[in-house]
Design a protein around this motif. Sequence first.
Motif, mmCIF file in Angstrom:
data_model
loop_
_atom_site.group_PDB
_atom_site.id
_atom_site.type_symbol
_atom_site.label_atom_id
_atom_site.label_comp_id
_atom_site.label_asym_id
_atom_site.label_seq_id
_atom_site.Cartn_x
_atom_site.Cartn_y
_atom_site.Cartn_z
ATOM 1 N N ILE A 66 -24.612 -36.095 18.269
ATOM 2 C CA ILE A 66 -25.015 -35.971 16.856
ATOM 3 C C ILE A 66 -26.532 -35.850 16.750
ATOM 4 O O ILE A 66 -27.043 -35.037 15.980
ATOM 5 C CB ILE A 66 -24.470 -37.145 16.026
ATOM 6 N N ILE A 67 -27.238 -36.646 17.511
ATOM 7 C CA ILE A 67 -28.708 -36.570 17.495
ATOM 8 C C ILE A 67 -29.162 -35.181 17.944
ATOM 9 O O ILE A 67 -30.084 -34.599 17.370
ATOM 10 C CB ILE A 67 -29.323 -37.692 18.362
ATOM 11 N N LYS A 68 -28.482 -34.617 18.949
ATOM 12 C CA LYS A 68 -28.807 -33.269 19.412
ATOM 13 C C LYS A 68 -28.516 -32.246 18.307
ATOM 14 O O LYS A 68 -29.304 -31.322 18.085
ATOM 15 C CB LYS A 68 -28.002 -32.938 20.661
ATOM 16 N N LEU A 69 -27.391 -32.415 17.593
ATOM 17 C CA LEU A 69 -27.048 -31.506 16.496
ATOM 18 C C LEU A 69 -28.092 -31.564 15.374
ATOM 19 O O LEU A 69 -28.323 -30.577 14.677
ATOM 20 C CB LEU A 69 -25.669 -31.840 15.923
ATOM 21 N N LEU A 70 -28.695 -32.723 15.193
ATOM 22 C CA LEU A 70 -29.721 -32.870 14.160
ATOM 23 C C LEU A 70 -31.052 -32.252 14.582
ATOM 24 O O LEU A 70 -31.977 -32.177 13.788
ATOM 25 C CB LEU A 70 -29.917 -34.347 13.807
ATOM 26 N N PRO A 78 -38.175 -32.467 15.119
ATOM 27 C CA PRO A 78 -39.186 -31.485 14.713
ATOM 28 C C PRO A 78 -39.526 -31.632 13.231
ATOM 29 O O PRO A 78 -38.642 -31.806 12.404
ATOM 30 C CB PRO A 78 -38.508 -30.141 14.985
ATOM 31 N N ARG A 79 -40.794 -31.583 12.894
ATOM 32 C CA ARG A 79 -41.229 -31.773 11.509
ATOM 33 C C ARG A 79 -40.898 -30.575 10.624
ATOM 34 O O ARG A 79 -40.541 -30.724 9.488
ATOM 35 C CB ARG A 79 -42.734 -32.046 11.453
ATOM 36 N N GLN A 80 -41.080 -29.367 11.138
ATOM 37 C CA GLN A 80 -40.830 -28.167 10.346
ATOM 38 C C GLN A 80 -39.431 -27.649 10.638
ATOM 39 O O GLN A 80 -39.228 -26.834 11.505
ATOM 40 C CB GLN A 80 -41.876 -27.085 10.674
ATOM 41 N N GLN A 81 -38.460 -28.155 9.938
ATOM 42 C CA GLN A 81 -37.110 -27.667 10.128
ATOM 43 C C GLN A 81 -36.393 -27.596 8.794
ATOM 44 O O GLN A 81 -36.768 -28.270 7.845
ATOM 45 C CB GLN A 81 -36.335 -28.528 11.109
ATOM 46 N N GLN A 82 -35.387 -26.779 8.755
ATOM 47 C CA GLN A 82 -34.595 -26.617 7.556
ATOM 48 C C GLN A 82 -33.635 -27.796 7.417
ATOM 49 O O GLN A 82 -33.433 -28.566 8.352
ATOM 50 C CB GLN A 82 -33.808 -25.302 7.617
ATOM 51 N N LEU A 83 -33.025 -27.872 6.257
ATOM 52 C CA LEU A 83 -32.034 -28.898 5.985
ATOM 53 C C LEU A 83 -30.907 -28.819 6.999
ATOM 54 O O LEU A 83 -30.396 -27.738 7.288
ATOM 55 C CB LEU A 83 -31.463 -28.698 4.572
ATOM 56 N N LYS A 84 -30.553 -29.944 7.574
ATOM 57 C CA LYS A 84 -29.442 -30.003 8.517
ATOM 58 C C LYS A 84 -28.464 -31.050 8.030
ATOM 59 O O LYS A 84 -28.857 -32.148 7.663
ATOM 60 C CB LYS A 84 -29.928 -30.364 9.911
ATOM 61 N N ILE A 85 -27.199 -30.672 8.047
ATOM 62 C CA ILE A 85 -26.130 -31.583 7.654
ATOM 63 C C ILE A 85 -25.131 -31.644 8.795
ATOM 64 O O ILE A 85 -24.676 -30.613 9.289
ATOM 65 C CB ILE A 85 -25.424 -31.105 6.371
ATOM 66 N N VAL A 86 -24.816 -32.860 9.219
ATOM 67 C CA VAL A 86 -23.809 -33.070 10.245
ATOM 68 C C VAL A 86 -22.747 -33.979 9.641
ATOM 69 O O VAL A 86 -23.058 -35.073 9.176
ATOM 70 C CB VAL A 86 -24.412 -33.712 11.518
ATOM 71 N N SER A 87 -21.511 -33.507 9.635
ATOM 72 C CA SER A 87 -20.404 -34.293 9.085
ATOM 73 C C SER A 87 -19.683 -35.026 10.199
ATOM 74 O O SER A 87 -19.404 -34.453 11.253
ATOM 75 C CB SER A 87 -19.412 -33.384 8.364
ATOM 76 N N ILE A 88 -19.381 -36.285 9.954
ATOM 77 C CA ILE A 88 -18.589 -37.083 10.884
ATOM 78 C C ILE A 88 -17.256 -37.318 10.186
ATOM 79 O O ILE A 88 -17.210 -37.980 9.152
ATOM 80 C CB ILE A 88 -19.274 -38.419 11.215
ATOM 81 N N VAL A 89 -16.199 -36.745 10.733
ATOM 82 C CA VAL A 89 -14.895 -36.831 10.081
ATOM 83 C C VAL A 89 -13.873 -37.475 11.006
ATOM 84 O O VAL A 89 -14.017 -37.458 12.224
ATOM 85 C CB VAL A 89 -14.390 -35.430 9.645
ATOM 86 N N GLY A 90 -12.842 -38.039 10.404
ATOM 87 C CA GLY A 90 -11.763 -38.651 11.171
ATOM 88 C C GLY A 90 -10.993 -39.619 10.300
ATOM 89 O O GLY A 90 -11.315 -39.838 9.130
ATOM 90 N N PHE A 91 -9.963 -40.196 10.885
ATOM 91 C CA PHE A 91 -9.129 -41.154 10.175
ATOM 92 C C PHE A 91 -9.893 -42.448 9.930
ATOM 93 O O PHE A 91 -10.873 -42.746 10.618
ATOM 94 C CB PHE A 91 -7.862 -41.457 10.978
ATOM 95 N N GLY A 92 -9.426 -43.222 8.970
ATOM 96 C CA GLY A 92 -10.038 -44.506 8.667
ATOM 97 C C GLY A 92 -9.956 -45.459 9.847
ATOM 98 O O GLY A 92 -8.948 -45.488 10.567
ATOM 99 N N GLY A 93 -10.997 -46.225 10.055
ATOM 100 C CA GLY A 93 -11.007 -47.224 11.116
ATOM 101 C C GLY A 93 -11.422 -46.709 12.476
ATOM 102 O O GLY A 93 -11.364 -47.436 13.469
ATOM 103 N N MET A 94 -11.855 -45.455 12.542
ATOM 104 C CA MET A 94 -12.240 -44.881 13.832
ATOM 105 C C MET A 94 -13.685 -45.188 14.203
ATOM 106 O O MET A 94 -14.093 -44.944 15.336
ATOM 107 C CB MET A 94 -12.031 -43.366 13.822
#
Length: 168
Positions: A66-70, A78-94
Amino acid sequence: MKARRRIGKEIQDLKKQIIQVGDRNARYKGRQTFSSTKSEIVDPRILARFEHASKLVGIDETKAEIIKLLGKENGQVPRQQQLKIVSIVGFGGMGKTTLANQVYQDLKGEFQHRAFISVSQNPELMKILRTILSEITGISYPGTEAGCIEQLIDKIKDFLADKSILLS
């Protein structure tokens, strides 16, 4: 005649039971004042915010991914970067909230403004926006002080103009 008499007797027995239940209800109604106190619903995921990283097993690889994806490079975002969104999805309790919190804890030093907000299945938008505004500005916005949803969004947008932020 015997059937009618039996049915009549059963109806009388039911009436007696109803009266007994009503009396019992009235007798215990005085105790209702003790149990009718309003209780706040506590999100069970809140404990994930306070979990120590050493107690967590098996999230190191996922956290690094996830840190790499960001876009974190050479230990810094990096200071000059565009908006990045990373979604973490899965079932409850994971452990999605726990994972997001660990990523947040690793990256929060890289950002001047940051906020960690855990959103439930039935989110209150005003409360979420108020929390975001409070965390990024460091100023408390209790109750109606912050205004309507549009005003909150405008305040957040104005405050974050030309700033980098980590919102987890």
